[in-house]
Design an enzyme around this catalytic site. Structure first.
Site, PDB file in Angstrom:
ATOM      1  N   MET A   1      46.824  93.724  36.786  1.00  0.00           N
ATOM      2  CA  MET A   1      46.924  92.326  37.501  1.00  0.00           C
ATOM      3  C   MET A   1      48.233  91.984  37.794  1.00  0.00           C
ATOM      4  O   MET A   1      49.025  91.948  36.899  1.00  0.00           O
ATOM      5  CB  MET A   1      46.235  91.022  36.444  1.00  0.00           C
ATOM      6  CG  MET A   1      44.787  91.377  36.279  1.00  0.00           C
ATOM      7  SD  MET A   1      43.775  91.636  37.816  1.00  0.00           S
ATOM      8  CE  MET A   1      44.119  90.221  38.933  1.00  0.00           C
TER       9      MET A   1
ATOM     10  N   HIS B   1      34.943  93.985  39.189  1.00  0.00           N
ATOM     11  CA  HIS B   1      35.934  93.428  38.312  1.00  0.00           C
ATOM     12  C   HIS B   1      35.476  92.194  37.482  1.00  0.00           C
ATOM     13  O   HIS B   1      35.229  91.318  38.202  1.00  0.00           O
ATOM     14  CB  HIS B   1      37.365  93.102  39.225  1.00  0.00           C
ATOM     15  CG  HIS B   1      38.394  92.564  38.537  1.00  0.00           C
ATOM     16  ND1 HIS B   1      39.270  91.880  39.093  1.00  0.00           N
ATOM     17  CD2 HIS B   1      38.690  92.543  37.166  1.00  0.00           C
ATOM     18  CE1 HIS B   1      40.262  91.310  38.166  1.00  0.00           C
ATOM     19  NE2 HIS B   1      39.756  91.890  36.983  1.00  0.00           N
TER      20      HIS B   1
ATOM     21  N   SER C   1      39.037  92.591  48.650  1.00  0.00           N
ATOM     22  CA  SER C   1      38.440  91.726  47.742  1.00  0.00           C
ATOM     23  C   SER C   1      37.521  91.057  48.565  1.00  0.00           C
ATOM     24  O   SER C   1      38.107  90.018  49.145  1.00  0.00           O
ATOM     25  CB  SER C   1      39.400  91.010  46.944  1.00  0.00           C
ATOM     26  OG  SER C   1      38.625  89.787  46.297  1.00  0.00           O
TER      27      SER C   1
ATOM     28  N   MET D   1      33.911  85.862  37.842  1.00  0.00           N
ATOM     29  CA  MET D   1      34.308  85.096  37.247  1.00  0.00           C
ATOM     30  C   MET D   1      33.603  83.985  36.568  1.00  0.00           C
ATOM     31  O   MET D   1      32.340  83.499  36.986  1.00  0.00           O
ATOM     32  CB  MET D   1      35.615  84.135  38.154  1.00  0.00           C
ATOM     33  CG  MET D   1      36.441  84.885  38.763  1.00  0.00           C
ATOM     34  SD  MET D   1      37.671  83.832  39.814  1.00  0.00           S
ATOM     35  CE  MET D   1      38.589  85.020  40.656  1.00  0.00           C
TER      36      MET D   1
ATOM     37  N   ASP E   1      46.199  94.606  41.515  1.00  0.00           N
ATOM     38  CA  ASP E   1      45.247  93.664  42.171  1.00  0.00           C
ATOM     39  C   ASP E   1      45.912  92.356  42.135  1.00  0.00           C
ATOM     40  O   ASP E   1      46.572  91.677  40.840  1.00  0.00           O
ATOM     41  CB  ASP E   1      43.976  93.561  41.441  1.00  0.00           C
ATOM     42  CG  ASP E   1      42.900  92.516  41.874  1.00  0.00           C
ATOM     43  OD1 ASP E   1      43.217  92.012  42.754  1.00  0.00           O
ATOM     44  OD2 ASP E   1      41.837  92.159  41.090  1.00  0.00           O
TER      45      ASP E   1
ATOM     46  N   MET F   1      35.866  89.191  35.299  1.00  0.00           N
ATOM     47  CA  MET F   1      36.696  88.349  34.699  1.00  0.00           C
ATOM     48  C   MET F   1      36.005  87.663  33.812  1.00  0.00           C
ATOM     49  O   MET F   1      35.817  86.271  34.077  1.00  0.00           O
ATOM     50  CB  MET F   1      37.703  87.714  35.427  1.00  0.00           C
ATOM     51  CG  MET F   1      38.628  88.729  36.247  1.00  0.00           C
ATOM     52  SD  MET F   1      39.230  87.922  37.855  1.00  0.00           S
ATOM     53  CE  MET F   1      38.222  88.528  38.903  1.00  0.00           C
TER      54      MET F   1
ATOM     55  N   ASP G   1      34.934  90.288  42.421  1.00  0.00           N
ATOM     56  CA  ASP G   1      35.663  89.525  41.648  1.00  0.00           C
ATOM     57  C   ASP G   1      34.426  88.683  40.810  1.00  0.00           C
ATOM     58  O   ASP G   1      33.977  87.640  41.628  1.00  0.00           O
ATOM     59  CB  ASP G   1      36.471  88.849  42.098  1.00  0.00           C
ATOM     60  CG  ASP G   1      37.774  89.678  42.230  1.00  0.00           C
ATOM     61  OD1 ASP G   1      38.196  90.515  41.498  1.00  0.00           O
ATOM     62  OD2 ASP G   1      38.300  89.762  43.565  1.00  0.00           O
TER      63      ASP G   1
ATOM     64  N   HIS H   1      35.932  95.576  46.525  1.00  0.00           N
ATOM     65  CA  HIS H   1      36.177  95.025  45.227  1.00  0.00           C
ATOM     66  C   HIS H   1      35.537  93.733  45.040  1.00  0.00           C
ATOM     67  O   HIS H   1      35.629  92.691  45.869  1.00  0.00           O
ATOM     68  CB  HIS H   1      37.698  94.753  45.273  1.00  0.00           C
ATOM     69  CG  HIS H   1      38.414  94.477  44.021  1.00  0.00           C
ATOM     70  ND1 HIS H   1      38.612  94.948  42.926  1.00  0.00           N
ATOM     71  CD2 HIS H   1      38.592  93.221  43.481  1.00  0.00           C
ATOM     72  CE1 HIS H   1      39.120  94.315  41.878  1.00  0.00           C
ATOM     73  NE2 HIS H   1      39.116  93.220  42.234  1.00  0.00           N
TER      74      HIS H   1
HETATM   75  C1  DX5 Z   1      42.108  87.500  41.442  1.00  0.00           C
HETATM   76  C2  DX5 Z   1      41.215  88.460  41.884  1.00  0.00           C
HETATM   77  C3  DX5 Z   1      41.699  89.419  42.860  1.00  0.00           C
HETATM   78  C4  DX5 Z   1      41.984  88.387  44.093  1.00  0.00           C
HETATM   79  C5  DX5 Z   1      43.089  89.192  44.865  1.00  0.00           C
HETATM   80  O1  DX5 Z   1      41.564  87.174  39.921  1.00  0.00           O
HETATM   81  O2  DX5 Z   1      40.807  89.398  40.761  1.00  0.00           O
HETATM   82  O3  DX5 Z   1      41.033  90.563  43.217  1.00  0.00           O
HETATM   83  O4  DX5 Z   1      40.980  88.240  44.802  1.00  0.00           O
HETATM   84  O5  DX5 Z   1      43.237  88.336  46.068  1.00  0.00           O
HETATM   85  P1  DX5 Z   1      44.697  88.304  46.967  1.00  0.00           P
HETATM   86  O6  DX5 Z   1      44.898  89.753  47.408  1.00  0.00           O
HETATM   87  O7  DX5 Z   1      44.592  87.158  47.831  1.00  0.00           O
HETATM   88  O8  DX5 Z   1      45.798  87.995  45.694  1.00  0.00           O
HETATM   89 ZN    ZN Z   2      39.992  91.329  41.062  1.00  0.00          ZN
END
Ligand code: DX5
Ligand code: ZN
Length: 219
Positions: free
Chosen positions: A137, A66, A8, A37, A175, A68, A35, A33
């Site tokens: 998750m 991903h 990630s 948000m 994840d 969110m 992320d 990956h």
């Molecule tokens: C959390 C993200 C993850 C996160 C994982 O909201 O979707 O992808 O970056 O990070 P670690 O591996 O540190 O939990």
């Molecule tokens: Zn993620």
């Protein structure tokens, strides 16, 4: 089975993104990956399309996006334009999930549906046969570096059963809080893809850690 490893980029050094992406290009990792948000669906804001376009120019492995965010269906074309392989939307963010899944597939991307920790795998009963990937998750989404939620191992096992029983070809991705130890148990329980943020980027040697994740998490 050797799992796919998807580091990630949320845990990368944003002041040295190109350096970190080139490190991943040289590593044994399989996917990037990303992320996204929005500060609404999750209590944090990460990065958006201009930053991901810059990442995509340097990245030489498939992108696993991903989202969110609320109303992820608004951005199907933007995700496609990045050249993404996988578009992951949250079950909890999509009122008309079936339509969103069909739209993602119509763009030629793998359709992934993500479940928050409290959302039961049984919610996917009617749609799992249409999915290319289900992501569980194993932390509450919004932040890297959180503690692994233990019941995710059993949940992975139950999802594996649901997928096998329904004849779905969906991959299982997990994840949050994944490291060599949790990763090994998740793969044993049926996971195919492991996301790892802090386990990779906080390691003294991230490339060696990716190699270790791939080789120690087998079934
Ligand atoms: C959390 C993200 C993850 C996160 C994982 O909201 O979707 O992808 O970056 O990070 P670690 O591996 O540190 O939990
Ligand atoms: Zn993620």
């Amino acid at each position: 089975m050797t799992p796919l490893i998807a580091p990630s980029l949320l845990s990368a050094d944003f002041a040295h993104l190109q350096r970190d992406i080139e490190m991943l290009n040289e590593s044994e990792c399989d996917w990037f990956h990303l992320d996204v948000m929005d500060g609404v669906f999750v209590p944090n804001i990460s990065f958006g399309f201009p930053v991901m376009e810059a990442m995509a120019r340097t990245a030489r492995k498939p992108l696993d996006v991903h989202l969110m965010i609320v109303q992820p269906e608004k951005f199907i074309h933007e995700v496609k334009a990045l050249g993404a392989k996988v578009m992951n939307v949250h079950y909890e963010a999509c009122t008309h999930l079936h339509r969103v899944v069909q739209q993602i597939k119509a763009e030629g991307m793998m359709a992934g549906v993500t479940l928050n920790p409290h959302t039961p795998v049984a919610c996917l009963e009617e749609i799992v046969a249409d999915l290319d990937l289900v992501m569980l998750m194993s932390v509450n989404p919004g932040f890297g570096g959180q503690q692994f939620i233990e019941h995710s191992v059993d949940k992975t096992r139950r999802l594996r059963e649901l997928i096998d029983r329904s004849g779905s070809h969906a991959l299982i991705e997990v994840d949050g809080g994944v490291n060599r130890e949790t990763g090994r148990r998740l793969v044993e329980a049926g996971a195919d893809v492991l996301v790892a943020g802090s386990a990779v980027f906080r390691a003294a040697d991230p490339r060696a850690e990716i190699h270790a994740l791939k080789t120690s998490c087998n079934r």
